[in-house]
Write an enzyme that holds these catalytic residues in place. Sequence first.
Site, PDB file in Angstrom:
ATOM      1  N   ASP A  25       0.828  -1.212   0.000  1.00  0.00           N
ATOM      2  CA  ASP A  25       0.000   0.000   0.000  1.00  0.00           C
ATOM      3  C   ASP A  25       0.861   1.260   0.000  1.00  0.00           C
ATOM      4  OD1 ASP A  25      -2.353   1.436  -0.009  1.00  0.00           O
ATOM      5  OD2 ASP A  25      -2.656   1.311   2.150  1.00  0.00           O
ATOM      6  N   GLY A  28       0.089   5.448  -4.426  1.00  0.00           N
ATOM      7  CA  GLY A  28      -0.473   6.728  -4.856  1.00  0.00           C
ATOM      8  C   GLY A  28       0.139   7.879  -4.079  1.00  0.00           C
ATOM      9  N   TRP A  30       2.993   7.902  -2.485  1.00  0.00           N
ATOM     10  CA  TRP A  30       4.420   8.018  -2.862  1.00  0.00           C
ATOM     11  C   TRP A  30       4.547   8.916  -4.083  1.00  0.00           C
ATOM     12  CZ3 TRP A  30       7.282   6.983  -7.219  1.00  0.00           C
ATOM     13  CH2 TRP A  30       8.668   6.849  -7.068  1.00  0.00           C
ATOM     14  N   HIS A  42       2.399   3.200  -8.886  1.00  0.00           N
ATOM     15  CA  HIS A  42       2.225   1.750  -9.107  1.00  0.00           C
ATOM     16  C   HIS A  42       3.434   1.201  -9.855  1.00  0.00           C
ATOM     17  CE1 HIS A  42      -1.731   2.105  -7.534  1.00  0.00           C
ATOM     18  NE2 HIS A  42      -2.240   2.740  -8.564  1.00  0.00           N
ATOM     19  N   ASN A  73     -11.097  -2.294  -5.187  1.00  0.00           N
ATOM     20  CA  ASN A  73     -10.291  -1.356  -5.992  1.00  0.00           C
ATOM     21  C   ASN A  73     -10.943  -0.995  -7.327  1.00  0.00           C
ATOM     22  OD1 ASN A  73      -7.106  -2.690  -4.806  1.00  0.00           O
ATOM     23  ND2 ASN A  73      -8.204  -0.871  -4.098  1.00  0.00           N
TER      24      ASN A  73
HETATM   25  C1  IPE Z   1      -5.426  -2.609  -0.021  1.00  0.00           C
HETATM   26  O1  IPE Z   1      -5.081  -1.281  -0.188  1.00  0.00           O
HETATM   27  C2  IPE Z   1      -5.451  -3.318  -1.343  1.00  0.00           C
HETATM   28  C3  IPE Z   1      -4.169  -3.515  -2.000  1.00  0.00           C
HETATM   29  C4  IPE Z   1      -2.992  -3.187  -1.525  1.00  0.00           C
HETATM   30  C5  IPE Z   1      -4.233  -4.134  -3.288  1.00  0.00           C
HETATM   31  P1  IPE Z   1      -6.189  -0.138  -0.378  1.00  0.00           P
HETATM   32  O2  IPE Z   1      -5.438   1.124  -0.606  1.00  0.00           O
HETATM   33  O3  IPE Z   1      -7.164  -0.536  -1.415  1.00  0.00           O
HETATM   34  O4  IPE Z   1      -6.920  -0.147   1.025  1.00  0.00           O
HETATM   35  P2  IPE Z   1      -7.702   1.020   1.784  1.00  0.00           P
HETATM   36  O5  IPE Z   1      -8.684   1.600   0.814  1.00  0.00           O
HETATM   37  O6  IPE Z   1      -6.672   2.024   2.194  1.00  0.00           O
HETATM   38  O7  IPE Z   1      -8.327   0.356   2.970  1.00  0.00           O
HETATM   39  C1  IPE Z   2      -1.605   0.205  -3.334  1.00  0.00           C
HETATM   40  O1  IPE Z   2      -1.349   1.573  -3.399  1.00  0.00           O
HETATM   41  C2  IPE Z   2      -1.876  -0.399  -4.683  1.00  0.00           C
HETATM   42  C3  IPE Z   2      -3.295  -0.765  -4.910  1.00  0.00           C
HETATM   43  C4  IPE Z   2      -4.248  -0.676  -4.045  1.00  0.00           C
HETATM   44  C5  IPE Z   2      -3.620  -1.266  -6.221  1.00  0.00           C
HETATM   45  P1  IPE Z   2      -2.531   2.629  -3.413  1.00  0.00           P
HETATM   46  O2  IPE Z   2      -2.914   2.900  -4.833  1.00  0.00           O
HETATM   47  O3  IPE Z   2      -3.626   2.219  -2.536  1.00  0.00           O
HETATM   48  O4  IPE Z   2      -1.809   3.904  -2.828  1.00  0.00           O
HETATM   49  P2  IPE Z   2      -2.419   4.918  -1.763  1.00  0.00           P
HETATM   50  O5  IPE Z   2      -2.851   4.107  -0.592  1.00  0.00           O
HETATM   51  O6  IPE Z   2      -3.566   5.622  -2.429  1.00  0.00           O
HETATM   52  O7  IPE Z   2      -1.286   5.823  -1.446  1.00  0.00           O
HETATM   53 MG    MG Z   3      -4.031   2.452  -0.589  1.00  0.00          MG
END
Ligand code: IPE
Ligand code: IPE
Ligand code: MG
Length: 249
Positions: A25, A28, A30, A42, A73
């Site tokens: 996680d 985004g 980062w 990503h 997601n």
């Molecule tokens: C969990 O992260 C899912 C993955 C890492 C693929 P999310 O970013 O989707 O989770 P929330 O929304 O912060 O709980």
């Molecule tokens: C995890 O990073 C990757 C996926 C959930 C696919 P995020 O995309 O959730 O990144 P943040 O949490 O918004 O920073």
């Molecule tokens: Mg996330």
Amino acid sequence: MTSSSRPVPGIDPTRIPRHVACVMDGNGRWAEERGLRRTDGHAAGEEALFDTVEGALDLGLGWLTVYAFSTENWKRPIDEVRFLMNFNERILVGHRDDLAAKGVRIRFLGRRDRRVPRRLVKVMDETTAMTAGNRGMTLNIAFNYGGRAEIVDAVAAMMRSGVSADKVTEAALRRHLYTPDMPDPDLVVRTSGEYRISNFLLWELAYSELVFTDLYWPDFRREHLFDAVREYQARDRRFGGLRDIDRPG
Ligand code: IPE
Ligand code: IPE
Ligand code: MG
């Protein structure tokens, strides 16, 4: 330890977790902190993932599960979802030969609904087939995965196979999960400073040790996996009993 594993300072090779699961996680955030697009975050996660896989091989882990895309997601903007579908296809094609050569068996956990592009499903199936005979580490990629969906799917599978109510036990339910032969994760690592499970492996995490780090996933490297394993080895797992050996099953 396996033949390819190596000693890592401060880690007891006789108490390596059998199964480590990672919630990757923070991609985004980062990117946003660098004035980049979320999708650049990503992309930057690719190096983190494959360095972590190398670290898992260094440790001689039997199982590594990574959360790549959740059933929630799909709520993301369509461009980000589309990017993630293409990106996952690209990294699988780009890395599977190397992983196969290292003896890694690759499997996917999750729902195959119609929203997952056919090309990606094909690459996932090919990758599973080409690595099915490997006897090194198993890399599970949780994709379009939800812990609640997995339990619902297991219940539906039990009902379809005619299991009667008096035969519904924990063992029976487990046999209908996506990967019944997988040991429960001993250790779960979540990056990005979020302290939640986000629908990951709900059944399997019942007694897992949880380690959280503030690092965003693109900054995660095998050294951080080793740090998490050191923390794991300092924990006292009791499984509801009084000593570490009171392990269920
Ligand atoms: C969990 O992260 C899912 C993955 C890492 C693929 P999310 O970013 O989707 O989770 P929330 O929304 O912060 O709980
Ligand atoms: C995890 O990073 C990757 C996926 C959930 C696919 P995020 O995309 O959730 O990144 P943040 O949490 O918004 O920073
Ligand atoms: Mg996330």
